[in-house]
Motif scaffolding. Structure first.
Motif, PDB file in Angstrom:
ATOM      1  N   VAL A 151      -1.264   0.893  10.724  1.00  0.00           N
ATOM      2  CA  VAL A 151      -0.981   0.548   9.330  1.00  0.00           C
ATOM      3  C   VAL A 151       0.034  -0.590   9.335  1.00  0.00           C
ATOM      4  CG1 VAL A 151       0.027   1.382   7.157  1.00  0.00           C
ATOM      5  CG2 VAL A 151      -1.383   2.911   8.533  1.00  0.00           C
ATOM      6  N   ASP A 152      -0.264  -1.634   8.594  1.00  0.00           N
ATOM      7  CA  ASP A 152       0.667  -2.759   8.484  1.00  0.00           C
ATOM      8  C   ASP A 152       1.688  -2.486   7.389  1.00  0.00           C
ATOM      9  OD1 ASP A 152      -0.352  -4.553  10.466  1.00  0.00           O
ATOM     10  OD2 ASP A 152      -2.049  -4.981   9.133  1.00  0.00           O
ATOM     11  N   VAL A 153       2.962  -2.520   7.768  1.00  0.00           N
ATOM     12  CA  VAL A 153       4.043  -2.406   6.789  1.00  0.00           C
ATOM     13  C   VAL A 153       5.020  -3.539   7.052  1.00  0.00           C
ATOM     14  CG1 VAL A 153       3.908   0.083   6.377  1.00  0.00           C
ATOM     15  CG2 VAL A 153       5.273  -0.744   8.253  1.00  0.00           C
ATOM     16  N   THR A 154       5.583  -4.059   6.002  1.00  0.00           N
ATOM     17  CA  THR A 154       6.544  -5.153   6.152  1.00  0.00           C
ATOM     18  C   THR A 154       7.922  -4.585   6.459  1.00  0.00           C
ATOM     19  OG1 THR A 154       7.130  -5.149   3.815  1.00  0.00           O
ATOM     20  CG2 THR A 154       5.259  -6.551   4.480  1.00  0.00           C
ATOM     21  N   ARG A 155       8.789  -5.440   6.954  1.00  0.00           N
ATOM     22  CA  ARG A 155      10.169  -5.020   7.207  1.00  0.00           C
ATOM     23  C   ARG A 155      10.830  -4.575   5.903  1.00  0.00           C
ATOM     24  NH1 ARG A 155      13.273  -9.192   8.361  1.00  0.00           N
ATOM     25  NH2 ARG A 155      11.715 -10.690   7.747  1.00  0.00           N
ATOM     26  N   GLN A 156      10.504  -5.262   4.813  1.00  0.00           N
ATOM     27  CA  GLN A 156      11.090  -4.917   3.525  1.00  0.00           C
ATOM     28  C   GLN A 156      10.633  -3.532   3.058  1.00  0.00           C
ATOM     29  OE1 GLN A 156       9.545  -7.821   4.249  1.00  0.00           O
ATOM     30  NE2 GLN A 156      11.279  -9.240   4.213  1.00  0.00           N
TER      31      GLN A 156
ATOM     32  N   ALA B 108       0.830  -1.198   0.000  1.00  0.00           N
ATOM     33  CA  ALA B 108       0.000   0.000   0.000  1.00  0.00           C
ATOM     34  C   ALA B 108       0.869   1.255   0.000  1.00  0.00           C
ATOM     35  CB  ALA B 108      -0.898  -0.004   1.223  1.00  0.00           C
ATOM     36  N   ALA B 109       0.350   2.303  -0.633  1.00  0.00           N
ATOM     37  CA  ALA B 109       1.051   3.594  -0.629  1.00  0.00           C
ATOM     38  C   ALA B 109       0.920   4.201   0.766  1.00  0.00           C
ATOM     39  CB  ALA B 109       0.442   4.521  -1.665  1.00  0.00           C
ATOM     40  N   LEU B 110       2.006   4.759   1.252  1.00  0.00           N
ATOM     41  CA  LEU B 110       2.020   5.313   2.600  1.00  0.00           C
ATOM     42  C   LEU B 110       1.856   6.826   2.547  1.00  0.00           C
ATOM     43  CD1 LEU B 110       5.026   3.285   4.050  1.00  0.00           C
ATOM     44  CD2 LEU B 110       2.596   2.833   4.362  1.00  0.00           C
ATOM     45  N   LYS B 111       1.181   7.365   3.543  1.00  0.00           N
ATOM     46  CA  LYS B 111       1.029   8.811   3.640  1.00  0.00           C
ATOM     47  C   LYS B 111       2.347   9.430   4.076  1.00  0.00           C
ATOM     48  CE  LYS B 111      -3.848   8.662   4.858  1.00  0.00           C
ATOM     49  NZ  LYS B 111      -4.863   9.002   5.877  1.00  0.00           N
TER      50      LYS B 111
ATOM     51  N   SER C 254       8.489  -1.315  11.976  1.00  0.00           N
ATOM     52  CA  SER C 254       7.245  -1.904  11.490  1.00  0.00           C
ATOM     53  C   SER C 254       6.226  -2.034  12.617  1.00  0.00           C
ATOM     54  CB  SER C 254       7.541  -3.278  10.878  1.00  0.00           C
ATOM     55  OG  SER C 254       6.361  -3.912  10.486  1.00  0.00           O
ATOM     56  N   GLN C 255       6.678  -2.503  13.768  1.00  0.00           N
ATOM     57  CA  GLN C 255       5.793  -2.626  14.925  1.00  0.00           C
ATOM     58  C   GLN C 255       5.328  -1.257  15.427  1.00  0.00           C
ATOM     59  OE1 GLN C 255       8.291  -4.909  17.541  1.00  0.00           O
ATOM     60  NE2 GLN C 255       7.768  -6.861  16.564  1.00  0.00           N
ATOM     61  N   ALA C 256       6.221  -0.287  15.428  1.00  0.00           N
ATOM     62  CA  ALA C 256       5.868   1.056  15.891  1.00  0.00           C
ATOM     63  C   ALA C 256       4.849   1.706  14.967  1.00  0.00           C
ATOM     64  CB  ALA C 256       7.122   1.920  15.992  1.00  0.00           C
ATOM     65  N   VAL C 257       4.979   1.493  13.652  1.00  0.00           N
ATOM     66  CA  VAL C 257       4.022   2.048  12.684  1.00  0.00           C
ATOM     67  C   VAL C 257       2.644   1.427  12.920  1.00  0.00           C
ATOM     68  CG1 VAL C 257       3.409   2.121  10.224  1.00  0.00           C
ATOM     69  CG2 VAL C 257       5.730   2.674  10.948  1.00  0.00           C
ATOM     70  N   LYS C 258       2.623   0.140  13.192  1.00  0.00           N
ATOM     71  CA  LYS C 258       1.354  -0.545  13.468  1.00  0.00           C
ATOM     72  C   LYS C 258       0.681   0.048  14.708  1.00  0.00           C
ATOM     73  CE  LYS C 258      -1.847  -3.736  13.301  1.00  0.00           C
ATOM     74  NZ  LYS C 258      -2.967  -3.567  12.411  1.00  0.00           N
ATOM     75  N   GLN C 259       1.464   0.279  15.756  1.00  0.00           N
ATOM     76  CA  GLN C 259       0.919   0.840  16.984  1.00  0.00           C
ATOM     77  C   GLN C 259       0.510   2.306  16.817  1.00  0.00           C
ATOM     78  OE1 GLN C 259       3.900   0.205  19.984  1.00  0.00           O
ATOM     79  NE2 GLN C 259       3.027  -1.760  20.581  1.00  0.00           N
ATOM     80  N   GLU C 260       1.356   3.080  16.163  1.00  0.00           N
ATOM     81  CA  GLU C 260       1.137   4.525  16.061  1.00  0.00           C
ATOM     82  C   GLU C 260       0.057   4.896  15.051  1.00  0.00           C
ATOM     83  OE1 GLU C 260       2.120   8.304  17.462  1.00  0.00           O
ATOM     84  OE2 GLU C 260       2.995   6.424  18.123  1.00  0.00           O
ATOM     85  N   PHE C 261       0.077   4.238  13.881  1.00  0.00           N
ATOM     86  CA  PHE C 261      -0.815   4.627  12.788  1.00  0.00           C
ATOM     87  C   PHE C 261      -1.836   3.554  12.415  1.00  0.00           C
ATOM     88  CE2 PHE C 261       3.189   6.922  12.224  1.00  0.00           C
ATOM     89  CZ  PHE C 261       2.746   8.219  12.156  1.00  0.00           C
TER      90      PHE C 261
ATOM     91  N   LYS D  84       5.601   7.961   6.294  1.00  0.00           N
ATOM     92  CA  LYS D  84       6.948   7.883   5.705  1.00  0.00           C
ATOM     93  C   LYS D  84       7.953   8.646   6.561  1.00  0.00           C
ATOM     94  CE  LYS D  84       5.710   7.253   0.862  1.00  0.00           C
ATOM     95  NZ  LYS D  84       5.847   7.783  -0.499  1.00  0.00           N
ATOM     96  N   ALA D  85       7.561   9.844   7.007  1.00  0.00           N
ATOM     97  CA  ALA D  85       8.454  10.646   7.846  1.00  0.00           C
ATOM     98  C   ALA D  85       8.772   9.904   9.147  1.00  0.00           C
ATOM     99  CB  ALA D  85       7.823  12.004   8.143  1.00  0.00           C
ATOM    100  N   PHE D  86       7.767   9.287   9.740  1.00  0.00           N
ATOM    101  CA  PHE D  86       7.958   8.503  10.971  1.00  0.00           C
ATOM    102  C   PHE D  86       8.957   7.382  10.725  1.00  0.00           C
ATOM    103  CE2 PHE D  86       6.879   5.025  13.826  1.00  0.00           C
ATOM    104  CZ  PHE D  86       6.796   5.661  15.058  1.00  0.00           C
ATOM    105  N   ILE D  87       8.783   6.667   9.624  1.00  0.00           N
ATOM    106  CA  ILE D  87       9.667   5.546   9.289  1.00  0.00           C
ATOM    107  C   ILE D  87      11.098   6.034   9.083  1.00  0.00           C
ATOM    108  CG2 ILE D  87      10.196   3.821   7.514  1.00  0.00           C
ATOM    109  CD1 ILE D  87       7.141   3.497   7.131  1.00  0.00           C
ATOM    110  N   VAL D  88      11.258   7.084   8.297  1.00  0.00           N
ATOM    111  CA  VAL D  88      12.594   7.609   7.985  1.00  0.00           C
ATOM    112  C   VAL D  88      13.298   8.066   9.265  1.00  0.00           C
ATOM    113  CG1 VAL D  88      13.812   9.494   6.838  1.00  0.00           C
ATOM    114  CG2 VAL D  88      12.062   8.218   5.601  1.00  0.00           C
ATOM    115  N   GLN D  89      12.580   8.769  10.120  1.00  0.00           N
ATOM    116  CA  GLN D  89      13.191   9.267  11.343  1.00  0.00           C
ATOM    117  C   GLN D  89      13.543   8.129  12.306  1.00  0.00           C
ATOM    118  OE1 GLN D  89      10.160  12.166  12.323  1.00  0.00           O
ATOM    119  NE2 GLN D  89      11.546  13.835  11.768  1.00  0.00           N
TER     120      GLN D  89
END
Length: 158
Positions: free
Chosen positions: A35-40, A2-5, A26-33, A9-14
């Motif tokens: 949204v499921d994202v893979t490690r890849q 899925a395309a990320l907002k 990946s776990q933090a994104v799931k908790q915070e937003f 993306k900023a959260f992931i990069v930081q």
């Protein structure tokens, strides 16, 4: 995938710039937003990895700026730095709460309060120009040897 907002993306990069692993991010994104994202998918936002070679310039700049600030805030030994310890304590508290271990969570929160309250930092407040400077006073310590009955307290030098 899925395309990320932009905020995700900023959260992931930081987070990656602060040396969090892709799994942690990946776990933090799931908790915070939620949204499921893979490690890849997370790894594609790390310009230091092969998967992140095509990362947009704005995200590379954000990564570099965040990494620079993070390194300036941390000493050579990360555990000796308050920011590192507080981030770790935050993870531990969240883990303790998910395990419903409230006592442990409260102990960690107390430790975090001590960290932020400068309890373990050797700093003295600067006195205002109108005030007298703060001078530490000597403390008398009495040591009693419990093995001796009716022993007089030994006085420590100082």
């Amino acid at each position: 995938m899925a395309a990320l907002k932009s905020d995700v993306k900023a959260f992931i990069v930081q987070a990656l710039a602060c040396f969090d692993t892709p799994t942690q991010v990946s776990q933090a994104v799931k908790q915070e937003f939620n949204v499921d994202v893979t490690r890849q998918q997370v790894e594609q936002h790390d310009p230091t990895k092969r998967a992140g070679v095509n990362l947009a310039k704005r995200w590379v700049t954000l990564f570099e700026d965040t990494r620079k600030r993070f390194r300036e805030e941390t000493a050579d030994i990360p555990i000796a730095n308050r920011a590192f310890r507080l981030r770790a304590m935050n993870r531990f508290v969240e883990k303790a709460e998910t395990m419903k271990n409230i006592v442990l969570a409260m102990q960690i929160l107390e430790q975090a309060a001590k960290e932020t309250g400068d309890m373990y930092v050797n700093r003295q407040k600067k006195a205002d120009a109108d005030e007298e400077p703060v001078v530490p006073t000597a403390v008398s310590v009495h040591v009693i040897d419990a093995r001796k009955r009716d022993a007089e307290p030994e006085r420590s030098p100082g």
